[in-house]
Design a protein around this motif. Sequence first.
Motif, PDB file in Angstrom:
ATOM      1  N   ASP A 231       0.760  -1.084  -0.047  1.00 23.15           N
ATOM      2  CA  ASP A 231       0.005  -0.058   0.097  1.00 23.15           C
ATOM      3  C   ASP A 231       0.969   1.123  -0.154  1.00 23.15           C
ATOM      4  O   ASP A 231       0.677   2.099  -0.723  1.00 23.15           O
ATOM      5  CB  ASP A 231      -0.880   0.195   1.253  1.00 23.15           C
ATOM      6  CG  ASP A 231      -1.882  -1.041   1.163  1.00 23.15           C
ATOM      7  OD1 ASP A 231      -2.707  -1.186   0.564  1.00 23.15           O
ATOM      8  OD2 ASP A 231      -1.435  -2.052   1.968  1.00 23.15           O
TER       9      ASP A 231
ATOM     10  N   PHE B  52       0.175   3.543  -3.103  1.00 22.58           N
ATOM     11  CA  PHE B  52      -0.935   4.902  -3.090  1.00 22.58           C
ATOM     12  C   PHE B  52      -0.141   6.007  -3.555  1.00 22.58           C
ATOM     13  O   PHE B  52      -0.877   6.913  -3.813  1.00 22.58           O
ATOM     14  CB  PHE B  52      -0.954   5.002  -1.375  1.00 22.58           C
ATOM     15  CG  PHE B  52      -1.850   6.039  -1.202  1.00 22.58           C
ATOM     16  CD1 PHE B  52      -2.972   6.112  -1.337  1.00 22.58           C
ATOM     17  CD2 PHE B  52      -1.329   7.326  -0.566  1.00 22.58           C
ATOM     18  CE1 PHE B  52      -3.796   7.143  -0.970  1.00 22.58           C
ATOM     19  CE2 PHE B  52      -1.979   8.284  -0.230  1.00 22.58           C
ATOM     20  CZ  PHE B  52      -3.368   8.489  -0.431  1.00 22.58           C
TER      21      PHE B  52
ATOM     22  N   PHE C 188      -0.834   7.067  -7.254  1.00 23.39           N
ATOM     23  CA  PHE C 188      -2.423   7.488  -7.263  1.00 23.39           C
ATOM     24  C   PHE C 188      -2.468   8.807  -6.792  1.00 23.39           C
ATOM     25  O   PHE C 188      -3.200   9.745  -7.364  1.00 23.39           O
ATOM     26  CB  PHE C 188      -3.295   6.563  -6.417  1.00 23.39           C
ATOM     27  CG  PHE C 188      -3.716   5.151  -7.100  1.00 23.39           C
ATOM     28  CD1 PHE C 188      -4.911   5.226  -7.446  1.00 23.39           C
ATOM     29  CD2 PHE C 188      -2.694   4.135  -7.204  1.00 23.39           C
ATOM     30  CE1 PHE C 188      -5.455   3.900  -7.886  1.00 23.39           C
ATOM     31  CE2 PHE C 188      -3.195   3.258  -8.051  1.00 23.39           C
ATOM     32  CZ  PHE C 188      -4.551   2.995  -8.446  1.00 23.39           C
ATOM     33  N   GLN C 189      -1.907   9.289  -5.732  1.00 27.41           N
ATOM     34  CA  GLN C 189      -2.018  10.579  -5.193  1.00 27.41           C
ATOM     35  C   GLN C 189      -1.229  11.445  -5.865  1.00 27.41           C
ATOM     36  O   GLN C 189      -1.654  12.798  -6.185  1.00 27.41           O
ATOM     37  CB  GLN C 189      -1.415  10.491  -3.443  1.00 27.41           C
ATOM     38  CG  GLN C 189      -1.793  11.810  -3.005  1.00 27.41           C
ATOM     39  CD  GLN C 189      -1.481  11.805  -1.428  1.00 27.41           C
ATOM     40  OE1 GLN C 189      -0.418  11.157  -0.919  1.00 27.41           O
ATOM     41  NE2 GLN C 189      -2.382  12.028  -0.597  1.00 27.41           N
TER      42      GLN C 189
ATOM     43  N   ARG D  18      -3.705  12.048  -9.025  1.00 30.37           N
ATOM     44  CA  ARG D  18      -4.823  12.417  -8.794  1.00 30.37           C
ATOM     45  C   ARG D  18      -4.892  13.774  -8.217  1.00 30.37           C
ATOM     46  O   ARG D  18      -5.864  14.754  -8.532  1.00 30.37           O
ATOM     47  CB  ARG D  18      -5.802  11.394  -7.948  1.00 30.37           C
ATOM     48  CG  ARG D  18      -6.128  10.169  -8.591  1.00 30.37           C
ATOM     49  CD  ARG D  18      -6.799   9.424  -7.718  1.00 30.37           C
ATOM     50  NE  ARG D  18      -7.423   8.301  -8.534  1.00 30.37           N
ATOM     51  CZ  ARG D  18      -8.507   7.332  -8.219  1.00 30.37           C
ATOM     52  NH1 ARG D  18      -8.975   7.652  -6.703  1.00 30.37           N
ATOM     53  NH2 ARG D  18      -8.861   6.332  -8.929  1.00 30.37           N
TER      54      ARG D  18
ATOM     55  N   LEU E 223     -10.221  -0.280  -6.843  1.00 31.91           N
ATOM     56  CA  LEU E 223      -9.029   0.609  -6.427  1.00 31.91           C
ATOM     57  C   LEU E 223      -9.561   1.752  -5.937  1.00 31.91           C
ATOM     58  O   LEU E 223      -8.850   2.597  -5.145  1.00 31.91           O
ATOM     59  CB  LEU E 223      -8.232   0.682  -7.748  1.00 31.91           C
ATOM     60  CG  LEU E 223      -7.474  -0.533  -7.907  1.00 31.91           C
ATOM     61  CD1 LEU E 223      -6.776  -0.405  -9.208  1.00 31.91           C
ATOM     62  CD2 LEU E 223      -6.359  -0.654  -6.683  1.00 31.91           C
ATOM     63  N   ASN E 224     -10.683   2.550  -6.540  1.00 33.59           N
ATOM     64  CA  ASN E 224     -11.231   3.716  -5.992  1.00 33.59           C
ATOM     65  C   ASN E 224     -11.658   3.586  -4.619  1.00 33.59           C
ATOM     66  O   ASN E 224     -11.282   4.638  -3.877  1.00 33.59           O
ATOM     67  CB  ASN E 224     -12.275   4.012  -6.916  1.00 33.59           C
ATOM     68  CG  ASN E 224     -11.757   4.596  -8.215  1.00 33.59           C
ATOM     69  OD1 ASN E 224     -10.973   5.459  -8.106  1.00 33.59           O
ATOM     70  ND2 ASN E 224     -12.612   4.047  -9.376  1.00 33.59           N
TER      71      ASN E 224
ATOM     72  N   TRP F 205     -10.351   1.308  -2.441  1.00 32.86           N
ATOM     73  CA  TRP F 205      -9.098   1.516  -1.324  1.00 32.86           C
ATOM     74  C   TRP F 205      -8.356   2.791  -1.356  1.00 32.86           C
ATOM     75  O   TRP F 205      -7.940   3.065  -0.531  1.00 32.86           O
ATOM     76  CB  TRP F 205      -8.153   0.415  -2.263  1.00 32.86           C
ATOM     77  CG  TRP F 205      -6.713   0.614  -1.943  1.00 32.86           C
ATOM     78  CD1 TRP F 205      -6.241  -0.018  -0.852  1.00 32.86           C
ATOM     79  CD2 TRP F 205      -5.583   1.327  -2.827  1.00 32.86           C
ATOM     80  NE1 TRP F 205      -4.668   0.234  -0.687  1.00 32.86           N
ATOM     81  CE2 TRP F 205      -4.588   1.072  -1.861  1.00 32.86           C
ATOM     82  CE3 TRP F 205      -5.773   1.758  -3.789  1.00 32.86           C
ATOM     83  CZ2 TRP F 205      -3.260   1.583  -2.261  1.00 32.86           C
ATOM     84  CZ3 TRP F 205      -4.548   2.469  -4.183  1.00 32.86           C
ATOM     85  CH2 TRP F 205      -3.163   2.428  -3.387  1.00 32.86           C
ATOM     86  N   TYR F 206      -8.293   3.275  -2.604  1.00 34.78           N
ATOM     87  CA  TYR F 206      -7.835   4.842  -2.386  1.00 34.78           C
ATOM     88  C   TYR F 206      -8.572   5.584  -1.267  1.00 34.78           C
ATOM     89  O   TYR F 206      -7.834   6.128  -0.680  1.00 34.78           O
ATOM     90  CB  TYR F 206      -8.006   5.544  -3.852  1.00 34.78           C
ATOM     91  CG  TYR F 206      -7.161   6.983  -3.642  1.00 34.78           C
ATOM     92  CD1 TYR F 206      -5.748   6.837  -3.775  1.00 34.78           C
ATOM     93  CD2 TYR F 206      -7.660   7.867  -3.711  1.00 34.78           C
ATOM     94  CE1 TYR F 206      -5.261   8.244  -3.908  1.00 34.78           C
ATOM     95  CE2 TYR F 206      -7.100   9.364  -3.637  1.00 34.78           C
ATOM     96  CZ  TYR F 206      -6.003   9.367  -3.719  1.00 34.78           C
ATOM     97  OH  TYR F 206      -5.190  10.636  -3.624  1.00 34.78           O
ATOM     98  N   GLU F 207      -9.799   5.777  -1.430  1.00 33.68           N
ATOM     99  CA  GLU F 207     -10.409   6.476  -0.678  1.00 33.68           C
ATOM    100  C   GLU F 207     -10.236   6.025   0.903  1.00 33.68           C
ATOM    101  O   GLU F 207     -10.160   6.780   1.818  1.00 33.68           O
ATOM    102  CB  GLU F 207     -12.002   6.718  -0.800  1.00 33.68           C
ATOM    103  CG  GLU F 207     -12.340   7.285  -2.018  1.00 33.68           C
ATOM    104  CD  GLU F 207     -11.686   8.919  -2.339  1.00 33.68           C
ATOM    105  OE1 GLU F 207     -11.843   9.426  -1.284  1.00 33.68           O
ATOM    106  OE2 GLU F 207     -11.383   9.091  -3.440  1.00 33.68           O
TER     107      GLU F 207
ATOM    108  N   ARG G 292      -6.664   7.093   1.702  1.00 35.86           N
ATOM    109  CA  ARG G 292      -6.400   8.523   1.825  1.00 35.86           C
ATOM    110  C   ARG G 292      -6.882   9.044   3.054  1.00 35.86           C
ATOM    111  O   ARG G 292      -6.451  10.227   3.427  1.00 35.86           O
ATOM    112  CB  ARG G 292      -7.388   9.247   0.677  1.00 35.86           C
ATOM    113  CG  ARG G 292      -7.218  10.608   0.687  1.00 35.86           C
ATOM    114  CD  ARG G 292      -5.742  11.077   0.337  1.00 35.86           C
ATOM    115  NE  ARG G 292      -5.568  12.678   0.331  1.00 35.86           N
ATOM    116  CZ  ARG G 292      -5.063  13.348   1.253  1.00 35.86           C
ATOM    117  NH1 ARG G 292      -5.339  12.814   2.517  1.00 35.86           N
ATOM    118  NH2 ARG G 292      -4.937  14.689   0.914  1.00 35.86           N
TER     119      ARG G 292
END
Length: 222
Positions: free
Chosen positions: A182, A186, A189-190, A193, A207-208, A210-212, A215
Amino acid sequence: MTPRLHTDASNGHLRRLGDMMLYQFRMGTNPRRVSIYLSEKGIDVPRYELDYANLEHRTPEYLRINPSGRAPSLVTDDGTVITEAAAIVEYFEELFPEPTMIGTSPEQRAQVRALERLGNDLIARSMLWLWNTTNAFPRKEPQPSKAFADMLYRHVDELLAVLEQAIGENAFLAGEIPTIADCTVFPIFQTARERFNLSYAAHYPRLNAWYENFRARKSAEY
């Protein structure tokens, strides 16, 4: 270089390592792999924030520490220099194996390492894509190419599809607790985005989610 100390921890139980120095660029994808990991583990290391805008990472003084001129670099208490994010993370994981972020059995550790290696590949492909999607990296790519970026994203998407399948219904990439996988995946992605406001992996619902989820953790704060 005069050290500037930075404290970052996800809980109140810090293990301070005052004789080390971590050279970082706070917004950088690879340096964030280390800072997120340290925060998750509750390890407090003195930090020096490199002035990337003024090319401090290319000065002779820093190149004596890391000849590649990249961040992060860790100088240990005996003067040993460790220069790659993955190596720095595993170094600390060996120093502080509890709580584990790599697994407790050979099978778990192999699974986490496989995902972490996949994350390494994802970062490499995604950075090439970013160099050609934005104008933010003129020293890396003075003439960004949309056609090349579109081709590169197909290779990025190939790895995103594997991660979407691998995560299943887990809260984190390798199960129900965060791991070094992770911490590796991560930040790219950060970067895409939040730093560059780009659509990245938007069509992957797992994945969305997981990202939220990640985050919202204190370690993920910029």
